[in-house]
Design a protein around this motif. Structure first.
Motif, short mmCIF file in Angstrom:
data_model
loop_
_atom_site.label_atom_id
_atom_site.label_comp_id
_atom_site.label_asym_id
_atom_site.label_seq_id
_atom_site.Cartn_x
_atom_site.Cartn_y
_atom_site.Cartn_z
N HIS A 74 0.78 -1.22 -0.04
CA HIS A 74 0.04 0.09 0.10
C HIS A 74 0.76 1.45 -0.09
N ALA A 75 1.81 1.11 0.78
CA ALA A 75 2.80 2.44 0.90
C ALA A 75 3.47 2.55 -0.50
N ILE A 76 3.87 1.39 -1.26
CA ILE A 76 4.47 1.41 -2.53
C ILE A 76 3.79 2.09 -3.61
N ASN A 77 2.45 1.38 -3.67
CA ASN A 77 1.64 1.75 -4.83
C ASN A 77 0.47 2.76 -4.23
N GLY A 78 0.59 3.28 -3.31
CA GLY A 78 -0.53 4.05 -2.79
C GLY A 78 -1.91 3.47 -2.36
N TYR A 79 -2.33 4.08 -1.65
CA TYR A 79 -3.45 3.33 -1.02
C TYR A 79 -4.70 4.23 -0.50
N LYS A 80 -5.97 4.04 -0.89
CA LYS A 80 -7.14 4.90 -0.65
C LYS A 80 -7.72 3.94 0.44
N GLY A 81 -7.73 4.42 1.87
CA GLY A 81 -8.48 3.82 2.87
C GLY A 81 -9.95 3.97 2.76
N PRO A 82 -10.80 3.20 3.63
CA PRO A 82 -12.14 3.15 3.65
C PRO A 82 -12.77 4.41 3.89
N ASP A 83 -12.17 5.41 4.77
CA ASP A 83 -12.69 6.69 4.77
C ASP A 83 -12.13 7.59 3.67
N GLY A 84 -11.72 7.00 2.82
CA GLY A 84 -11.44 8.02 1.55
C GLY A 84 -10.13 8.89 1.55
N ASN A 85 -9.57 8.39 2.86
CA ASN A 85 -8.05 9.27 2.98
C ASN A 85 -7.13 8.49 2.04
N GLN A 86 -5.94 9.15 1.39
CA GLN A 86 -5.41 8.77 0.43
C GLN A 86 -3.97 8.88 0.91
N MET A 87 -3.45 7.72 0.82
CA MET A 87 -1.93 7.59 1.07
C MET A 87 -1.27 7.59 -0.07
N PRO A 88 -0.37 8.81 -0.65
CA PRO A 88 0.18 8.90 -1.93
C PRO A 88 1.22 7.69 -2.05
N ALA A 89 1.54 7.05 -3.13
CA ALA A 89 2.34 6.01 -3.63
C ALA A 89 3.69 6.58 -3.26
N LYS A 90 4.34 5.71 -2.43
CA LYS A 90 5.86 6.38 -1.98
C LYS A 90 5.97 7.62 -1.20
N GLY A 91 4.98 7.75 -0.65
CA GLY A 91 4.65 8.99 0.17
C GLY A 91 4.74 10.31 -0.72
N GLY A 92 4.69 10.02 -2.05
CA GLY A 92 4.86 11.33 -2.96
C GLY A 92 6.14 11.30 -3.56
N ASN A 93 7.18 10.70 -3.04
CA ASN A 93 8.60 10.71 -3.70
C ASN A 93 8.76 9.56 -4.65
N PRO A 94 8.42 9.53 -5.77
CA PRO A 94 8.62 8.42 -6.89
C PRO A 94 10.23 7.96 -6.78
N ALA A 95 10.96 8.92 -6.47
CA ALA A 95 12.56 8.60 -6.43
C ALA A 95 12.88 7.49 -5.38
#
Ligand code: HEC
Length: 173
Positions: free
Chosen positions: A134-155
């Motif tokens: 989920h942290a690598i690919n990004g994840y949208k939780g059941p409450d609609g909160n968004q974990m951005p892929a790699k925390g937003g740093n694709p590097a």
């Protein structure tokens, strides 16, 4: 036999000549002084010639092969710069978390779980590998909160994200 008025003329004439010589000497001295005071003006033609003479041999245009080699080198440098891994490639979760993830996860910004056991209990039941994915690919939780892929740093590399998630899980209080 010189006559008197000739003598007077000669006297005046040599005085005038003498005065002119004096003025010339003064002007020469002044010009010489000015020359030492004024900055030397650059002569672009001369500078170009000097630059040409002292140019390193390697930068001389070496035909189409040389140009191709130079283009390839530039391309390589660009690639090397692009493949620079984030945070010097560190696999230290605390370093990566401290530089990036903390922005959301320390204070629970936009619904991000803080490093508290209660916030992670349900997530942990999915298993750490799932959390890593989920942290690598990004994840949208059941409450609609968004974990951005790699925390937003694709590097970040996958390994770096995995190390950070494992570090976070180890920090839960
Ligand atoms: C822009 C804010 C933000 C940043 C930066 C951020 N996260 Fe998150 N993260 C979230 C939010 C919001 C959630 C909760 C999503 C949900 O489950 O609702 C979350 C959830 C998670 C989860 C749990 C996923 C799950 O399956 O429940 C993990 C693991 C995680 N983040 C790891 C990281 C790591 C590692 C970093 C740094 C590389 C990071 N996060 C950076 C916002 C962020």
């Amino acid at each position: 036999m010189l006559r008197n008025h000739d003598l007077v003329f000669l006297k005046h004439f040599s005085m005038v000549i003498g005065f002119l010589v004096f003025v010339t000497v003064v002007l020469l001295a002044f010009a010489g002084y000015m020359h030492t005071r004024l900055p030397i003006e650059a002569n672009p033609a001369r500078e170009a010639k000097i630059a040409e003479r002292i140019a390193p041999l390697g930068s001389v245009y070496a035909g189409s092969t040389g140009a191709a080699a130079m283009a390839a080198a530039a391309e390589f440098a660009k690639k090397a710069a692009a493949s620079q891994v984030a945070y010097g490639g560190s696999l230290d979760g605390s370093v990566i978390f401290g530089n990036l993830c903390t922005g959301c996860h320390t204070n629970g910004v936009s619904g991000a779980p803080k490093l508290e056991k209660s916030a992670w209990a349900t997530r942990m039941s999915a298993g750490v590998p799932t959390l890593v994915q989920h942290a690598i690919n990004g994840y949208k939780g059941p409450d609609g909160n968004q974990m951005p892929a790699k925390g937003g740093n694709p590097a970040l590399t996958d390994a770096q994200v995995e190390a950070t998630v494992k570090w976070m899980v180890g920090q839960l209080k």
